[in-house]
Every structure is written in C-alpha cells, then in structure tokens.
Design a protein around this motif. Sequence first.
Motif, short mmCIF file in Angstrom:
data_model
loop_
_atom_site.label_atom_id
_atom_site.label_comp_id
_atom_site.label_asym_id
_atom_site.label_seq_id
_atom_site.Cartn_x
_atom_site.Cartn_y
_atom_site.Cartn_z
N GLY A 269 0.27 -1.31 0.40
CA GLY A 269 0.40 -0.06 -0.14
C GLY A 269 0.13 0.87 0.02
O GLY A 269 0.35 2.49 -0.14
N PHE A 270 1.93 1.03 -0.31
CA PHE A 270 3.44 2.19 0.03
C PHE A 270 2.89 3.39 -0.95
O PHE A 270 2.67 4.69 -0.71
CB PHE A 270 4.47 1.95 0.23
N ASP A 271 2.44 2.48 -2.66
CA ASP A 271 2.69 3.25 -3.16
C ASP A 271 1.47 3.59 -4.37
O ASP A 271 0.82 3.82 -5.41
CB ASP A 271 3.54 2.27 -4.96
N GLN A 272 0.35 3.24 -3.26
CA GLN A 272 -0.84 2.95 -3.08
C GLN A 272 -1.52 4.82 -4.00
O GLN A 272 -1.40 5.58 -3.29
CB GLN A 272 -2.09 3.08 -2.14
N MET A 273 -1.94 4.59 -5.46
CA MET A 273 -2.91 6.05 -5.88
C MET A 273 -4.16 6.47 -5.81
O MET A 273 -4.85 4.94 -5.37
CB MET A 273 -2.54 5.80 -7.16
N ALA A 274 -4.72 7.32 -6.54
CA ALA A 274 -5.91 7.77 -6.23
C ALA A 274 -6.60 6.09 -7.01
O ALA A 274 -5.74 6.22 -8.11
CB ALA A 274 -6.45 8.76 -7.10
N GLY A 275 -7.68 6.12 -6.36
CA GLY A 275 -8.49 4.96 -7.35
C GLY A 275 -8.54 3.74 -6.94
O GLY A 275 -8.55 2.15 -7.60
N GLN A 276 -7.52 3.73 -5.47
CA GLN A 276 -7.01 2.48 -5.31
C GLN A 276 -5.57 1.25 -5.63
O GLN A 276 -5.79 0.34 -5.62
CB GLN A 276 -7.84 1.43 -4.46
N ARG A 277 -5.57 2.46 -7.08
CA ARG A 277 -4.17 2.10 -8.18
C ARG A 277 -2.70 1.50 -7.21
O ARG A 277 -2.56 2.29 -6.32
CB ARG A 277 -4.06 2.70 -8.94
N GLU A 278 -1.96 0.25 -7.92
CA GLU A 278 -1.03 -0.12 -6.84
C GLU A 278 -0.02 -0.23 -8.22
O GLU A 278 -0.24 -0.86 -8.89
CB GLU A 278 -1.21 -0.83 -6.33
N PHE A 279 1.21 0.40 -7.90
CA PHE A 279 1.99 -0.37 -8.78
C PHE A 279 2.74 -1.64 -8.84
O PHE A 279 3.02 -2.13 -9.65
CB PHE A 279 3.34 1.08 -9.17
N ARG A 280 2.96 -1.61 -7.33
CA ARG A 280 3.28 -3.35 -6.89
C ARG A 280 2.65 -3.46 -5.82
O ARG A 280 2.70 -3.26 -4.52
CB ARG A 280 4.99 -2.74 -6.71
N SER A 281 2.04 -4.85 -6.47
CA SER A 281 1.20 -5.20 -5.57
C SER A 281 1.31 -6.37 -4.65
O SER A 281 0.95 -7.09 -3.59
CB SER A 281 -0.47 -5.20 -6.08
N THR A 282 2.39 -6.98 -5.23
CA THR A 282 3.15 -8.30 -4.32
C THR A 282 4.18 -7.76 -3.78
O THR A 282 4.85 -6.90 -4.51
CB THR A 282 3.54 -9.55 -5.11
N ALA A 283 4.61 -8.55 -2.73
CA ALA A 283 6.12 -9.03 -1.80
C ALA A 283 7.28 -8.66 -3.06
O ALA A 283 7.81 -8.76 -2.98
CB ALA A 283 6.24 -9.50 -0.77
#
Length: 345
Positions: A269-283
């Motif tokens: 969640g560190f890179d979560q953006m508007a609209g719940q978008r994430e660049f990197r969603s897995t470990a």
Amino acid sequence: MGYTLNRQQADALLAALRKDYTVYAPKRFRNQGRYSDTDIIRYAEVERFEDIVWQTKSDYPAKEVLTPIQQAIFYFTEDEYRESKGPRKPILILARPCDINAQHVQARIYAGNGGYTDLYYERMRELVKFAMMECGGGDDTCFCVSMGTNKTDDYSLAMKFSDDGVQVQVTDGAFAPYFGDLPQADYTPAFVEENELKVTVPDLDDKEVRKALKSHPMWQEFNARCISCGACTVACSTCTCFTTRDVIYGDNPEVGERRRVTSSCQIAGFDQMAGQREFRSTAADRMRYKVLHKFHDYKARFGDSHMCVGCGRCTHRCPELISISATVNKVSAAVDEIKAGLAKQ
Ligand code: SF4
Ligand code: SF4
C-alpha cells in the motif's frame, strides 16, 4: 597530524569537542534488542569514550542522525503554520567508511534531485562533519568491497579505537586546536581490503535483459518468504522513503504538527494512488523494485555509484532471513541465463 590517546585523554578530547559539537556515534542500548536480553546498537549522542561502540557494526545506520525516524516538519494552528527549526550546533558523526559513503548517496537523493532540495536534510547536512572510524573488517553480512564503499577521504578526523584508547589523524585544520599538547604519533588509517562475502553486481545495461528479468520466476520466492514488514529498508543506510502523519495536540483537530515518518517501499500500500491503484501489489514486485533500485536504477539516474553500500544491515534485520547478497547473486545468475537465452535466438 597524528595522535595516540589513552582512555583518559580520549575522554578529555570528547569533552572538549562536545562544547562545540553534538557528537554522535554508535551506542549500546541494553535489553532493547529484537529478542529478550539482547541489546541494540544505534546512533546516539555520546558523552564518554566508553559510550562509543567501535567493536561491532551498529544495527541501525548513521542516516538516523540526519533523517530521524520521525521529525516535525511544521506546526499548525487554525489559520497559520510555522516551519520546524533544525539544530543550530555543529554535529560530528563517528562513522565507518560505508556509512560516510551512504551519505553521498542520500545527498544525491535529497539535495538538488530534480531541481528540488529537501530543506530538512540540507539544514542537517550543512552542520555535519565526519570522524571516520576505522573498520576492523565488519561481519559476515558486509560486502563493502564489492560495492566500492570500503574507502573514503571525506572525513575531518580518522580514528582507530582499541581497549587502551584511540589513534587519531586530523585532516581538517578546524580540529587542530582540540589536540593542543596531546601526544603526537604517526597514524594513517587503513581500510578493509577484502570481505568474506562477495557480491556480483548484475550487468543490466541491456533493456531486453531488464524486460526479461522483470518476469523471471526467481522473484516468486519472495511472495512466500517476505512478509513486507519494511524492517530491511528502515535499517538500510541509504533508503529514503517516508510518509507524513498529523499529530493533533488536543480536542481541536486544527492544532498540531505534521511529522515526516520513515516508511518503506516494501510495505503493502505504500505506492497506492487515487482509485486504489498500486504499481507493486505483491511482495515479489516490491522486492524486485527495491533490488533493482539499489543495483541499477539509482546508478542509471545519477551515474556515479550504486545505491547499495554493502553494509549488510538489511540482511541482519530481516525476520525472514532474506539475504540481500544472496538475492543479488541470484539476480546475476538469472541475468547470465537470460543473456544466454537471448544469444541463442
Ligand atoms: S540494501 Fe542492504 S546492504 Fe545495501 S545499503 Fe541498504 S541495508 Fe546496506
Ligand atoms: S525482506 Fe525481510 S525485512 Fe524486508 S520487508 Fe521482506 S521480510 Fe521484511
């Protein structure tokens, strides 16, 4: 100019320096370690010679002096705000060569990066001088020689500690008056020339190789092993990720302070953006990002060195025993495999 001081003379020198500088060095905090009855060694103000831990590497890096884990950046009331004030007194930090080199990396990131200089870093950095602590060889997680960070000439004093006292080389004339009548003796610092651990930094200049590495199965291991706690990056000598938190003083939510708080690209969640978008969603995604940032992307941007200084603190702190050196060596093997595959096409 060189000096050899016994413990009493070293204490007197420290007392004299402390009149003009806040002196930070690795210090032992009893029973504050990760496990019961273990200690933690981290940077803190030192008052006596015996406070300085020179025998072993600190668990946490010197960056905590310049960029504390949390710091107030401004104070607010209902209709105005005031910037926080930094320290005024000059700072002397006793640090090993890898920690001094780590500050060159941090300065690249914080000062003038993209035309923007981070005020909070800069106001600290302007006050800092280094006393280089000669390193006795590090431990089995160190690979400074592989990263070229085993040496530095960025210091005002060099120091070699022993149980009997300290040998000092003075390279900055501003420190000469503190030595007055202390006994002179030649001392030239030595640097670590070899680590037990060796790391092969992957050659990632080729875009096709980088593309293939992105989907290499080696990263999947981290979905099972890495718990995304961020401990590795908090302990890292060069990581800079942070977030902000508002601390409200009382019942009125309009009065309080905004703090900068260390965070981590490894936390979900560190890179979560508007609209719940994430660049990197897995470990696995997050680990790949961290490793390539340390061993390719930073150098591609700034050109002079890799971001990792080989201090090994991330390996030391990881609760899942994930080793940065083993990971980087695996990346190098994967890159060789990818290159061989591409050559056959
Ligand atoms: S990635 Fe690990 S070895 Fe490299 S500088 Fe950070 S803590 Fe040290
Ligand atoms: S590598 Fe280790 S320390 Fe880093 S986030 Fe994963 S589990 Fe935590």
